[in-house]
Design an enzyme around this catalytic site. Structure first.
Site, PDB file in Angstrom:
ATOM      1  N   TYR A 102       0.844  -1.210   0.000  1.00  0.00           N
ATOM      2  CA  TYR A 102       0.000   0.000   0.000  1.00  0.00           C
ATOM      3  C   TYR A 102       0.873   1.252   0.000  1.00  0.00           C
ATOM      4  O   TYR A 102       0.571   2.234  -0.668  1.00  0.00           O
ATOM      5  CB  TYR A 102      -0.930   0.002   1.215  1.00  0.00           C
ATOM      6  CG  TYR A 102      -1.958   1.111   1.118  1.00  0.00           C
ATOM      7  CD1 TYR A 102      -3.170   0.903   0.460  1.00  0.00           C
ATOM      8  CD2 TYR A 102      -1.711   2.376   1.656  1.00  0.00           C
ATOM      9  CE1 TYR A 102      -4.101   1.913   0.337  1.00  0.00           C
ATOM     10  CE2 TYR A 102      -2.636   3.389   1.537  1.00  0.00           C
ATOM     11  CZ  TYR A 102      -3.830   3.158   0.878  1.00  0.00           C
ATOM     12  OH  TYR A 102      -4.742   4.172   0.745  1.00  0.00           O
ATOM     13  N   PHE A 116      -7.843  20.872 -24.798  1.00  0.00           N
ATOM     14  CA  PHE A 116      -8.133  19.444 -24.857  1.00  0.00           C
ATOM     15  C   PHE A 116      -9.348  19.203 -23.968  1.00  0.00           C
ATOM     16  O   PHE A 116      -9.523  19.867 -22.945  1.00  0.00           O
ATOM     17  CB  PHE A 116      -6.943  18.566 -24.429  1.00  0.00           C
ATOM     18  CG  PHE A 116      -7.294  17.108 -24.607  1.00  0.00           C
ATOM     19  CD1 PHE A 116      -7.416  16.571 -25.876  1.00  0.00           C
ATOM     20  CD2 PHE A 116      -7.610  16.306 -23.513  1.00  0.00           C
ATOM     21  CE1 PHE A 116      -7.822  15.254 -26.058  1.00  0.00           C
ATOM     22  CE2 PHE A 116      -8.010  14.989 -23.689  1.00  0.00           C
ATOM     23  CZ  PHE A 116      -8.118  14.466 -24.970  1.00  0.00           C
ATOM     24  N   THR A 117     -10.167  18.225 -24.360  1.00  0.00           N
ATOM     25  CA  THR A 117     -11.485  18.037 -23.727  1.00  0.00           C
ATOM     26  C   THR A 117     -11.412  17.940 -22.194  1.00  0.00           C
ATOM     27  O   THR A 117     -12.030  18.742 -21.487  1.00  0.00           O
ATOM     28  CB  THR A 117     -12.136  16.764 -24.292  1.00  0.00           C
ATOM     29  OG1 THR A 117     -11.222  15.676 -24.172  1.00  0.00           O
ATOM     30  CG2 THR A 117     -12.484  16.936 -25.772  1.00  0.00           C
ATOM     31  N   ASP A 167       1.377  19.975 -20.837  1.00  0.00           N
ATOM     32  CA  ASP A 167       0.698  18.700 -20.990  1.00  0.00           C
ATOM     33  C   ASP A 167       1.676  17.858 -21.807  1.00  0.00           C
ATOM     34  O   ASP A 167       1.782  17.996 -23.023  1.00  0.00           O
ATOM     35  CB  ASP A 167      -0.640  18.874 -21.712  1.00  0.00           C
ATOM     36  CG  ASP A 167      -1.342  17.534 -21.913  1.00  0.00           C
ATOM     37  OD1 ASP A 167      -0.659  16.489 -21.838  1.00  0.00           O
ATOM     38  OD2 ASP A 167      -2.555  17.530 -22.161  1.00  0.00           O
ATOM     39  N   LYS A 206      -0.144   7.179 -23.559  1.00  0.00           N
ATOM     40  CA  LYS A 206       0.261   7.483 -24.935  1.00  0.00           C
ATOM     41  C   LYS A 206       1.755   7.186 -25.093  1.00  0.00           C
ATOM     42  O   LYS A 206       2.150   6.046 -25.257  1.00  0.00           O
ATOM     43  CB  LYS A 206      -0.070   8.941 -25.272  1.00  0.00           C
ATOM     44  CG  LYS A 206      -1.560   9.208 -25.511  1.00  0.00           C
ATOM     45  CD  LYS A 206      -2.348   9.325 -24.253  1.00  0.00           C
ATOM     46  CE  LYS A 206      -3.717   9.899 -24.478  1.00  0.00           C
ATOM     47  NZ  LYS A 206      -4.517   9.916 -23.252  1.00  0.00           N
ATOM     48  N   ARG A 231     -13.527  14.455 -33.969  1.00  0.00           N
ATOM     49  CA  ARG A 231     -12.883  15.554 -33.240  1.00  0.00           C
ATOM     50  C   ARG A 231     -13.346  16.843 -33.901  1.00  0.00           C
ATOM     51  O   ARG A 231     -12.644  17.484 -34.656  1.00  0.00           O
ATOM     52  CB  ARG A 231     -11.355  15.450 -33.281  1.00  0.00           C
ATOM     53  CG  ARG A 231     -10.794  14.262 -32.533  1.00  0.00           C
ATOM     54  CD  ARG A 231     -10.540  14.474 -31.044  1.00  0.00           C
ATOM     55  NE  ARG A 231     -11.653  14.235 -30.168  1.00  0.00           N
ATOM     56  CZ  ARG A 231     -11.529  13.897 -28.886  1.00  0.00           C
ATOM     57  NH1 ARG A 231     -10.354  13.706 -28.344  1.00  0.00           N
ATOM     58  NH2 ARG A 231     -12.592  13.752 -28.122  1.00  0.00           N
ATOM     59  N   PHE A 275     -19.194  13.837 -26.284  1.00  0.00           N
ATOM     60  CA  PHE A 275     -18.796  12.972 -27.400  1.00  0.00           C
ATOM     61  C   PHE A 275     -18.693  11.497 -27.010  1.00  0.00           C
ATOM     62  O   PHE A 275     -18.858  10.619 -27.829  1.00  0.00           O
ATOM     63  CB  PHE A 275     -17.464  13.450 -28.000  1.00  0.00           C
ATOM     64  CG  PHE A 275     -16.339  13.520 -27.005  1.00  0.00           C
ATOM     65  CD1 PHE A 275     -16.174  14.644 -26.222  1.00  0.00           C
ATOM     66  CD2 PHE A 275     -15.459  12.466 -26.849  1.00  0.00           C
ATOM     67  CE1 PHE A 275     -15.151  14.710 -25.287  1.00  0.00           C
ATOM     68  CE2 PHE A 275     -14.429  12.522 -25.924  1.00  0.00           C
ATOM     69  CZ  PHE A 275     -14.278  13.648 -25.136  1.00  0.00           C
TER      70      PHE A 275
HETATM   71  N1  F0G Z   1      -4.002  15.468 -22.632  1.00  0.00           N
HETATM   72  C1  F0G Z   1      -3.996  15.055 -23.896  1.00  0.00           C
HETATM   73  C2  F0G Z   1      -3.253  15.849 -24.922  1.00  0.00           C
HETATM   74  C3  F0G Z   1      -4.681  13.885 -24.266  1.00  0.00           C
HETATM   75  O1  F0G Z   1      -4.661  13.491 -25.518  1.00  0.00           O
HETATM   76  C4  F0G Z   1      -5.376  13.162 -23.253  1.00  0.00           C
HETATM   77  C5  F0G Z   1      -6.123  11.969 -23.593  1.00  0.00           C
HETATM   78  C6  F0G Z   1      -5.346  13.635 -21.947  1.00  0.00           C
HETATM   79  C7  F0G Z   1      -4.641  14.782 -21.661  1.00  0.00           C
HETATM   80  C8  F0G Z   1      -6.063  12.922 -20.829  1.00  0.00           C
HETATM   81  O2  F0G Z   1      -5.404  11.789 -20.499  1.00  0.00           O
HETATM   82  O3  F0G Z   1      -7.020   9.958 -21.059  1.00  0.00           O
HETATM   83  O4  F0G Z   1      -5.064   9.551 -19.570  1.00  0.00           O
HETATM   84  O5  F0G Z   1      -6.966  10.899 -18.775  1.00  0.00           O
HETATM   85  N2  F0G Z   1      -6.423  11.663 -24.764  1.00  0.00           N
HETATM   86  C9  F0G Z   1      -7.096  10.468 -25.206  1.00  0.00           C
HETATM   87  C10 F0G Z   1      -7.265  10.534 -26.691  1.00  0.00           C
HETATM   88  C11 F0G Z   1      -8.338  10.139 -24.472  1.00  0.00           C
HETATM   89  O6  F0G Z   1      -7.921   9.634 -27.231  1.00  0.00           O
HETATM   90  O7  F0G Z   1      -6.746  11.441 -27.328  1.00  0.00           O
HETATM   91  P1  F0G Z   1      -6.165  10.477 -19.952  1.00  0.00           P
END
Ligand code: F0G
Length: 464
Positions: free
Chosen positions: A77, A129-130, A220, A263, A387, A454
């Site tokens: 833990y 970014f979303t 990021d 990624k 997108r 989305f």
């Molecule tokens: N920042 C970027 C540039 C991303 O592309 C993503 C995730 C995140 C942050 C968030 O990271 O998913 O680990 O919580 N992108 C995925 C995509 C979901 O399909 O582009 P996460």
């Protein structure tokens, strides 16, 4: 523009040891499951997908060394040895002093947003970014786009379309005051712009301007290695530097980063917040306990941290990055040669089809990119992602859709997963949809979730 790799041919720096069978379905079958999925590729079952280009996130193939590392998971833990391995590698390759692991990138975004943003603050960024923007908004902040105009133009050949427009940033500082801007969020590369990189020169300038005004720079760094590869190819003076060295330089212009390890880092789950400031780190280390788990696991199993630490070592290798980006360039060249409109230059993690030019007869309010992604699945079983206007969501003050300039379909390539033959099949499927594009009609949205719509929105075809 597609970067010219110095030819002779190259091949992947690995061979395949384990395989996963793919299912091929009929058009009739796909037509039925597409209706069940509300014409949203996120709602398809992966079992019904032939080639899955939905995302490069968490879909990477791990190496034998990473799998071996999984067996060395220390599931204590507190104080897992895998945490210390990860911490050592983050220091070594990214150069930050402090590490807070999180279950994935958005866990880190949540922490940094909660710690640094006060209601009424502004957070400039090089395109949204979303999840990043949503966490900023949930913390009471307002995202302001300060990316260069070229990023919004899919045909512009600017080599660093991810760059911050310093004038836009300065205008924002003049307008709202530096004390209302806790940090700038700089994404390297910029996902929503088409996987476009930021130059080192631009990062230096951002750092300088932010220093002048006492504003922090938070990267990021989700695809910072892909960014480093483009710096090596396109920025003067970096031709002969190893990717690992360029990565460290990129990070050196920032105070910390949020990271989705799913990624660049070749794992299926994992992320982190890395920082240089001890005070912010102490707060993050405290807060992570509330949302993710103790500060030495942050929502991850020990084995996941080990896989990420090992993935990092593999991901910084130049030959890995060359094969990674080379595969995407290969598909890009194929599509360009048959006249399919795509975002140029070809970006880091994906090919982005330009749905506005692909389906000029479908209005943006009829969701052209969503439509195109559905058609590609119907044609071929290949899964891609919208997108465009659906991803952009609504302005929370006015309730209107955001109407982004870019209306794109992303064909995202997982790392080390698909072969060149899969790439050929993909290009052929897109070509087929392109040659039948006149017949394609748009969609209407029949269900809209409140957050990140989305993922779960549902659609029906418009009557033709
Ligand atoms: N920042 C970027 C540039 C991303 O592309 C993503 C995730 C995140 C942050 C968030 O990271 O998913 O680990 O919580 N992108 C995925 C995509 C979901 O399909 O582009 P996460």
């Amino acid at each position: 523009m597609v970067d010219k790799l110095k030819k002779r041919s190259w091949a992947e720096p690995f061979k395949i040891k384990v395989v996963e069978p793919l299912k091929i379905t009929t058009r009739e079958y796909r037509s039925r499951v597409l209706v069940e999925a509300g014409y949203n590729t996120f709602l398809l079952r992966s079992d019904d997908v032939y080639i899955d280009l939905l995302t490069d996130s968490g879909t990477n193939a791990m190496s034998d060394s990473q799998w071996a590392g999984m067996m060395l998971g220390d599931e204590a833990y507190a104080g897992s040895k895998n945490f210390y391995n990860l911490e050592a590698n983050v220091r070594r390759y990214y150069g930050y002093k402090y590490l807070v692991p999180t279950h994935q990138g958005r866990g880190a975004e949540n922490l940094i947003s909660k710690i640094l943003i006060k209601p009424g603050n502004y957070i400039p960024g090089n395109m949204y970014f979303t999840t990043t923007r949503l966490h900023q908004e949930l913390a009471g902040g307002k995202f302001v786009d300060v990316i260069i105009d070229e990023a919004h133009d899919p045909e512009s050949l600017h080599p660093f379309k991810g760059n911050v427009d310093l004038q836009k940033l300065e205008d924002l500082i003049d307008r709202v005051g530096a004390d209302k801007i806790p940090y700038i969020s700089v994404a390297v590369t910029v996902n929503m712009a088409g996987g476009q990189p930021v130059s080192i020169e631009n990062l230096k300038q951002v750092r300088e301007l932010c220093n002048k005004h006492g504003i922090r720079v938070i990267l990021d760094a989700t695809r910072a290695l892909e960014n480093a590869h483009f710096v090596k190819l396109r920025e003067k003076g970096y031709e002969n530097k190893p990717i690992a060295e360029i990565l460290k330089e990129i990070c050196s212009y920032s105070d910390g980063c949020t990271m989705s390890g799913k990624k660049d880092l070749l794992v299926n789950i994992g992320g982190f917040l890395a920082l240089n400031d001890q005070e912010i780190f102490e707060e993050a280390r405290n807060l992570v306990v509330v949302y993710e788990g103790l500060h030495t696991y942050g929502g991850l199993a020990g084995r996941d941290m080990e896989a990420m630490a090992r993935g990092m070592e593999e991901a910084v290798q130049d030959d890995h990055m060359r094969a990674r980006i080379g595969q995407i360039e290969y598909v890009g060249e194929k599509l360009l040669s048959i006249g399919v409109p795509i975002v140029l230059p070809v970006g880091g993690h994906a090919i982005f089809l330009d749905a506005k030019r692909f389906l000029p007869h479908v209005k943006q309010s009829e969701f052209p990119a969503q439509t195109l992604a559905a058609e590609l699945y119907l044609e071929s079983g290949i899964r891609s992602m919208e997108r465009g206007i659906v991803s952009a969501g609504r302005n929370k003050d006015t309730g209107d859709h955001y109407y982004p300039k870019l209306e794109l379909v992303r064909l995202t390539f997982p790392r080390r997963v698909y072969t060149q033959a899969h790439c050929d099949v993909t290009a052929e499927a897109v070509e087929e949809v392109f040659s039948n594009r006149q017949k394609i009609r748009g969609l209407k949205m029949v269900y809209e979730p409140k957050y990140l719509r989305f993922f779960q929105a549902r659609f029906e075809p418009l009557a033709s």
